[in-house]
Design an enzyme around this catalytic site. Structure first.
Site, PDB file in Angstrom:
ATOM      1  N   LEU A 152       0.843  -1.198   0.000  1.00 31.36           N
ATOM      2  CA  LEU A 152       0.000   0.000   0.000  1.00 31.36           C
ATOM      3  C   LEU A 152       0.870   1.237   0.000  1.00 31.36           C
ATOM      4  O   LEU A 152       1.779   1.363   0.828  1.00 31.36           O
ATOM      5  CB  LEU A 152      -0.904  -0.006   1.238  1.00 31.36           C
ATOM      6  CG  LEU A 152      -1.641   1.299   1.557  1.00 31.36           C
ATOM      7  CD1 LEU A 152      -2.673   1.613   0.475  1.00 31.36           C
ATOM      8  CD2 LEU A 152      -2.316   1.216   2.926  1.00 31.36           C
ATOM      9  N   CYS A 153       0.598   2.178  -0.894  1.00 31.82           N
ATOM     10  CA  CYS A 153       1.306   3.458  -0.969  1.00 31.82           C
ATOM     11  C   CYS A 153       2.816   3.201  -0.995  1.00 31.82           C
ATOM     12  O   CYS A 153       3.304   2.457  -1.835  1.00 31.82           O
ATOM     13  CB  CYS A 153       0.876   4.354   0.190  1.00 31.82           C
ATOM     14  SG  CYS A 153       1.437   6.065   0.053  1.00 31.82           S
ATOM     15  N   ALA A 154       3.584   3.773  -0.064  1.00 30.26           N
ATOM     16  CA  ALA A 154       5.027   3.542  -0.056  1.00 30.26           C
ATOM     17  C   ALA A 154       5.369   2.092   0.223  1.00 30.26           C
ATOM     18  O   ALA A 154       6.468   1.633  -0.123  1.00 30.26           O
ATOM     19  CB  ALA A 154       5.701   4.445   0.978  1.00 30.26           C
TER      20      ALA A 154
END
Length: 532
Positions: A261-263
């Protein structure tokens, strides 16, 4: 009745027209209608359209804002400084909205008149309270609303491994049999892991476990002085790479679904590329959730420039060895300041209201610090697009995205203010495996918290991803269901046979403390909306 300073209405209307004409003379092509952005709730009061003074004031402001934002994209501005200049223009124009000031905010004026000044007294009390207890920022959550482990991060599980950077959680099975291939969820390194396991009924972990998957989640430590020197190499080796070894030992498997997720998508994508570089087929699939791997500018295709990102980050976050979580939170607030700062300010300080409890906001304020080497390594990775260009080397292997032949399930947010959906698209397209791309009409976090419900929808296209994401969008079709359901079907087809439900841990990695574990509870300061 809201006051109407009629003598100012005509000048405001003339200013709106003059700004549009001036922009046209300067060669800036502006759209004619002056409409607030769909997500900007500051201008939702009916008086912005019904009252002549406020309508003219709003149109003048919107015309000026459009002029400033378009000027930030002028050809004279060097490409490498385009994003910082746009960021500055957006921040300034957000701050000067008429909704941010008492005398030009119709909802605040109406509240003051109808309450005979009581709303102003409550607003002043809110201001003083926020100055004393919230670093002078308008409160977004009432304190002590949620209890960690009960209202948030409540799925039953155990800590099965802990090192100096992370705890690995395994969740208890909820079905007699489970799929053979387990899931490893990797969070972003700036927030607690439990966005994956939010409130009951809104938890991706809870959903996946009930669908018969063995689920593991990395819970990152809030780093202290001993972790301050850790960089991307340290985190990669001791978090995703080590976690994968533990998952395989407990589940007696050589294949695992990787989810980022995301980074955390950088960790998941880098891990899949690292395995591919060693000709190891341990990544059964790769799921990218609002996560970018190709960070070229979506408009020009060129790198954003690491030097500019590093300069801006040092200006915003200081030079301390550990970047405090509140500075990172402030940075993300600035990316969408109208919704995350100015709207709570208008409601709390101008209208005298206090915010309602919301689990996503409670999680977003429960951040963790980031070691400066990790943060700067990440800025260089994104700014110079090292992973997409095959210039990133981790743990002795050169990483190349096209070498990843695992199937990919990508989810992006149409209204994402952190990772534009086109960035997620280009990253999924750069991989060597077959990619299924899904676009959700929500924001960055709202797209993840997407349990099945009647209004759930996402756009889906065919197996081929054209080079231009706009062409994909033009041919995509809506599906009226949560992407969670489609993801379950997609994973099931790639998860092998069924095996008996796996208990937490094994002899080598015995189960420890109950989820959410110690690292999720540790923090330099409690989150405003949660109680550990």
């Amino acid at each position: 009745m809201i006051p109407r300073p009629a003598r100012f209405t005509a000048p405001a209307r003339h200013l709106s027209t003059a700004l549009s004409e001036l922009a046209g003379q300067a060669g800036l092509s502006l759209p004619r209608p002056a409409c607030p952005e769909p997500d900007d709730r500051r201008h939702s009061a009916p008086a912005w359209n019904s009252d002549p003074y406020h309508r003219a004031l709003l149109h003048a402001y919107l015309a000026w804002r459009r002029t400033m934002l378009h000027a930030a994209t002028a050809p004279a501005i060097p490409h490498t400084w385009r994003r910082p200049v746009e960021f500055l223009a957006q921040s300034v124009t957000d701050a000067l909205s008429p909704a941010n000031f008492l005398l030009t905010n119709p909802a605040a004026l109406h509240a003051a008149l109808t309450s005979r000044g009581a709303s102003l007294a409550r607003g002043a009390a809110n201001l003083l309270d926020d100055l004393a207890h919230n670093r002078g920022h308008p409160a977004k959550m009432p304190p002590g609303t949620f209890i960690l482990g009960q209202d948030l991060a409540a799925s039953p599980g155990r800590v099965v491994h802990r090192n100096h950077l992370m705890e690995l959680l395994q969740y208890e099975p909820q079905t007699r049999e489970v799929h053979q291939v387990p899931l490893l969820l990797l969070p972003a390194f700036v927030n607690k892991y439990y966005i994956y396991d939010l409130a009951p009924g809104r938890s991706l972990v809870e959903w996946a476990v009930r669908q018969g998957f063995t689920v593991f989640t990395v819970s990152l430590r809030d780093p202290g002085p001993r972790q301050a020197a850790a960089g991307l190499e340290d985190y990669f080796r001791d978090v995703p790479l080590h976690a994968l070894d533990v998952v395989e030992s407990i589940c007696a498997t050589d294949r695992t679904h990787l989810v980022g997720l995301c980074a955390g998508g950088i960790f998941a994508g880098a891990l899949a590329a690292w395995l591919a570089a060693g000709h190891e087929h341990r990544a059964a699939t790769l799921t990218l959730l609002m996560a970018g791997l190709d960070y070229a500018d979506p408009d020009t295709g060129r790198p954003m420039g690491a030097n500019q990102l590093l300069l801006m980050s040092k200006w915003l976050m200081g030079r301390a060895p550990l970047i405090p979580s509140h500075r990172i939170s402030d940075f993300f607030d600035l990316l969408r300041a109208g919704d995350t700062f100015w709207e709570p300010l208008a409601r709390g300080w101008l209208q005298g209201k206090r915010p309602e409890p919301f689990d996503i906001v409670a999680w977003s304020q429960d951040g963790i610090a980031v070691p400066r080497p990790l943060f700067e390594d990440s800025m260089r990775l994104m700014g110079d697009n090292l992973l997409a260009h095959g210039r990133l080397r981790l743990s002795g292997r050169q990483l190349h995205l096209p070498a990843i032949t695992s199937d990919v399930f990508a989810v992006a947010s149409l209204r994402d203010h952190i990772v534009p959906w086109q960035t997620v698209y280009h990253g999924a397209r750069a991989l060597g495996g077959t990619a299924a791309f899904h676009l959700v009409p929500s924001g960055h976090v709202g797209s993840l918290v997407n349990p099945p419900r009647p209004k759930a929808v996402y756009w889906h296209g065919g197996p081929q991803l054209p080079s231009d994401p706009a062409h994909w969008l033009a041919g995509a079709t809506p599906r009226t269901e949560s992407w969670w359901a489609e993801w379950t079907r997609w994973l099931t087809a790639r998860s092998g046979t069924h095996v008996p439900g796996r208990p937490c841990g094994n002899n080598h990695y015995p189960p420890g403390s109950p989820a959410p574990g110690q690292y999720a509870r540790d923090a330099a300061a409690p989150a405003p909306g949660s109680r550990n």
